[in-house]
Design an enzyme around this catalytic site. Structure first.
Site, PDB file in Angstrom:
ATOM      1  CB  ILE A 103      53.917  54.567  -9.372  1.00 35.67           C
ATOM      2  CG1 ILE A 103      54.557  54.531 -10.760  1.00 35.67           C
ATOM      3  CG2 ILE A 103      53.173  55.865  -9.147  1.00 35.67           C
ATOM      4  CD1 ILE A 103      53.556  54.619 -11.898  1.00 35.67           C
ATOM      5  CB  ALA A 106      63.280  48.397 -11.131  1.00 30.29           C
ATOM      6  CB  SER A 107      67.938  46.635  -9.624  1.00 29.43           C
ATOM      7  OG  SER A 107      67.726  46.153 -10.935  1.00 29.43           O
ATOM      8  CG  LEU A 108      69.265  48.196 -13.804  1.00 30.75           C
ATOM      9  CD1 LEU A 108      69.397  47.606 -15.199  1.00 30.75           C
ATOM     10  CD2 LEU A 108      70.645  48.465 -13.216  1.00 30.75           C
ATOM     11  N   GLY A 109      66.144  51.493 -12.432  1.00 28.64           N
ATOM     12  CA  GLY A 109      65.348  52.684 -12.678  1.00 28.64           C
ATOM     13  C   GLY A 109      64.117  52.722 -11.807  1.00 28.64           C
ATOM     14  CD  GLN A 110      64.037  56.149  -8.540  1.00 29.83           C
ATOM     15  OE1 GLN A 110      64.627  55.252  -7.941  1.00 29.83           O
ATOM     16  NE2 GLN A 110      64.003  57.413  -8.109  1.00 29.83           N
ATOM     17  CB  VAL A 111      57.931  54.052 -13.053  1.00 32.03           C
ATOM     18  CG1 VAL A 111      56.860  54.632 -13.973  1.00 32.03           C
ATOM     19  CG2 VAL A 111      58.769  53.026 -13.816  1.00 32.03           C
ATOM     20  CE  LYS A 125      62.603  51.261 -16.898  1.00 31.72           C
ATOM     21  NZ  LYS A 125      62.505  50.083 -17.784  1.00 31.72           N
ATOM     22  CG  ASP A 260      60.772  41.089 -16.619  1.00 35.81           C
ATOM     23  OD1 ASP A 260      60.655  39.978 -16.071  1.00 35.81           O
ATOM     24  OD2 ASP A 260      61.069  42.124 -15.991  1.00 35.81           O
TER      25      ASP A 260
END
Length: 535
Positions: A103, A106-111, A125, A260
């Site tokens: 869903i 991102a550059s370092l992780g995904q959810v 995550k 953020d």
């Protein structure tokens, strides 16, 4: 890097710094933006950090890089599954349901979304596969290239760049550590436990590790989706005020904050509660900085320019040697622009924006902890104005400080300091006459000596000594070159000529005058109106 160095000096090895237009800066910033996107996750994060450092880059770069979003296509599920199962075990055993379609990427992780056996809806995550090796390789490149860049910039900029490199390496490693993120999330959540205006997801410890973070899933409407919020009957003005107060509490009271707050990480539930997502970028503020931030806000509210400058000096942003008169004019113009057409309306984003513009031109430094606070202030104010165009950031901040007793405490400390100063003055009045009498008696007996110490804070004596040495060496080199040439020793005379040329260059640089600071008309109301029209 070469373009940045070229902007700082006319030539790479010697020559005075030069000025370039804002259009040139913007063109180079756009090229830099494309390069960062091409280089991948580490450099995307670097660009985001650079967008918070106006002490390193000109305003045009800051504007362009501020649009850099940490959103990239997610990695393939097969690769992410390896990471997830390596940390938690088989997906089918740990989750009742699991949607393999990410869903958020991102550059370092995904959810991903999922559901536990007890029916709890969760957001999972997962760190990107092999991102650790990629980040470490990129950090080695940055560390290798930084000394080359430092050679071409002035001392103040070199300090900021070294500070930035150290900060970036620390920040990106912290953001990859999901155990740290879980700790920060839970700490911030505990600070808002009894406040029904906010909703912070809880961490599922049984399904979390250093590379996987499982949280309670909380849905909501994106905070800048004004039409949907209006349709649901949510008071946008109250929402903006609650958002501002939440970050005031985190920074001023709690000392730990979500760093953020862009619209993608903020949502609103149907009952009007603000939801916070993604605590990978979070920070802490020590008590001293908290105190100075409070003093800064109160000084801005009171339009006390001297107090504003004192707070900036105390926090380490403004050099004590800076021209206070010039900086006072900058702050006065910034506050006048912030008022706009309504003399009672303040815009902290405009104030901070004006200060950001001056940071690159004036000898200011931005401590790394304050950089995150500055970013939070500007982004939050932008979200609040989107929710309510008439939102008054300074008024809300002032009300919060008054309610929490900070303004009363400030007045009490001022009165105590004034009382101490009055007592010291009274004591001095009593002690001065006897000392003056003893001094006059010694002068009358011809027993008075005066010692004079010459301070050389600018190193003028050192410069003079260098010039004398360079002059002697140059004379010796020219004399040697002439003698060797007369003795028909061309190779040796060439060496003497090169030596003389090098000494001549050093002697020339010792006479070069430092560039004086020049105030640029960056704070006119015409510029402010032009910015508003462009937005």
């Amino acid at each position: 890097m070469l373009a940045y160095a070229r902007d700082r000096r006319r030539f790479f090895l010697f020559g005075r710094p030069r000025r370039v237009t804002a259009e040139t800066h913007r063109q180079r910033a756009e090229v830099l933006l494309e390069s960062l996107l091409t280089l991948g996750p580490t450099f995307i994060k670097l660009g985001q950090l650079l967008s918070t450092r106006p002490d390193v880059l000109p305003p045009a770069y800051i504007d362009v890089l501020s649009a850099l979003q940490d959103r990239v296509p997610p990695a393939a599920w097969a690769d992410a599954k390896v990471v997830l199962e390596g940390e938690l075990g088989p997906v089918e055993e740990r989750f009742a349901e699991f949607d393999t379609e990410a869903i958020s990427g991102a550059s370092l992780g995904q959810v991903y979304r999922g559901r536990l056996d007890d029916g709890t809806e969760v957001a999972v995550k997962v760190r990107r596969p092999s991102v650790e090796e990629l980040v470490e390789a990129d950090l080695r490149v940055i560390r290798w290239s930084m000394p080359l860049l430092l050679y071409f910039v002035d001392d103040a900029r070199a300090f900021s760049l070294e500070n930035l490199a150290d900060e970036f390496a620390k920040t990106i490693r912290e953001e990859m550590d999901y155990e740290r993120e879980a700790t920060m999330l839970e700490e911030i959540r505990a600070n808002f436990t009894d406040d029904d205006r906010y909703r912070i997801p809880s961490v599922i410890d049984s399904h979390s590790s250093a590379r996987v973070l499982t949280m309670e899933y909380v849905g909501g409407t994106k905070i800048t989706d004004v039409e949907t919020l209006e349709a649901k009957g949510i008071d946008r003005g109250r929402l903006a005020e609650n958002l501002q107060r939440s970050y005031m509490q985190m920074i001023v009271d709690d000392g730990v904050f979500h760093a953020d707050p862009h619209p993608g990480n903020l949502a609103v539930t149907d009952d009007g509660r603000i939801v916070f997502y993604d605590f990978g970028m979070s920070g802490r503020v020590d008590e001293y900085v908290q105190e100075k931030i409070v003093e800064f806000y109160i000084a801005v509210a009171n339009q006390d320019i001297d107090a504003i400058l004192d707070a900036l000096i105390a926090i380490g942003t403004l050099s004590p040697d800076a021209d206070r008169g010039m900086m006072a004019e900058v702050m006065e113009l910034a506050i006048q622009d912030a008022r706009g057409e309504d003399i009672e309306q303040y815009r902290v984003q405009q104030i901070v924006g004006q200060v950001e513009d001056s940071i690159y031109e004036f000898p200011l430094r931005l401590p790394k902890n304050l950089a995150l606070v500055l970013r939070v202030a500007t982004v939050v104010e932008g979200v609040c104005v989107t929710l309510d165009p008439d939102f008054d950031f300074i008024s809300t901040a002032t009300s919060y400080l008054t309610e929490e007793g900070y303004r009363e405490e400030s007045i009490r400390r001022y009165l105590e300091a004034s009382g101490d100063q009055l007592r010291h003055s009274a004591s001095s009045i009593v002690r001065v006459p006897p000392k003056a009498e003893r001094l006059l008696d010694r002068a009358d007996r011809d027993d008075l000596y005066v010692r004079v110490d010459v301070e050389d804070s600018r190193g003028n004596f050192d410069k003079l000594a260098k010039r004398l040495v360079y002059g002697l060496l140059l004379t010796m080199g020219l004399f040697s070159m002439g003698v060797l040439y007369a003795l028909e020793a061309p190779e040796a005379s060439i060496v003497a000529a090169i030596f003389s040329a090098a000494i001549t260059l050093l002697l020339y640089r010792s006479f070069r005058k430092p560039r004086s600071l020049q105030a640029k008309p960056q704070f006119t109301r015409q510029n402010l109106r032009q910015r508003r029209r462009e937005e």
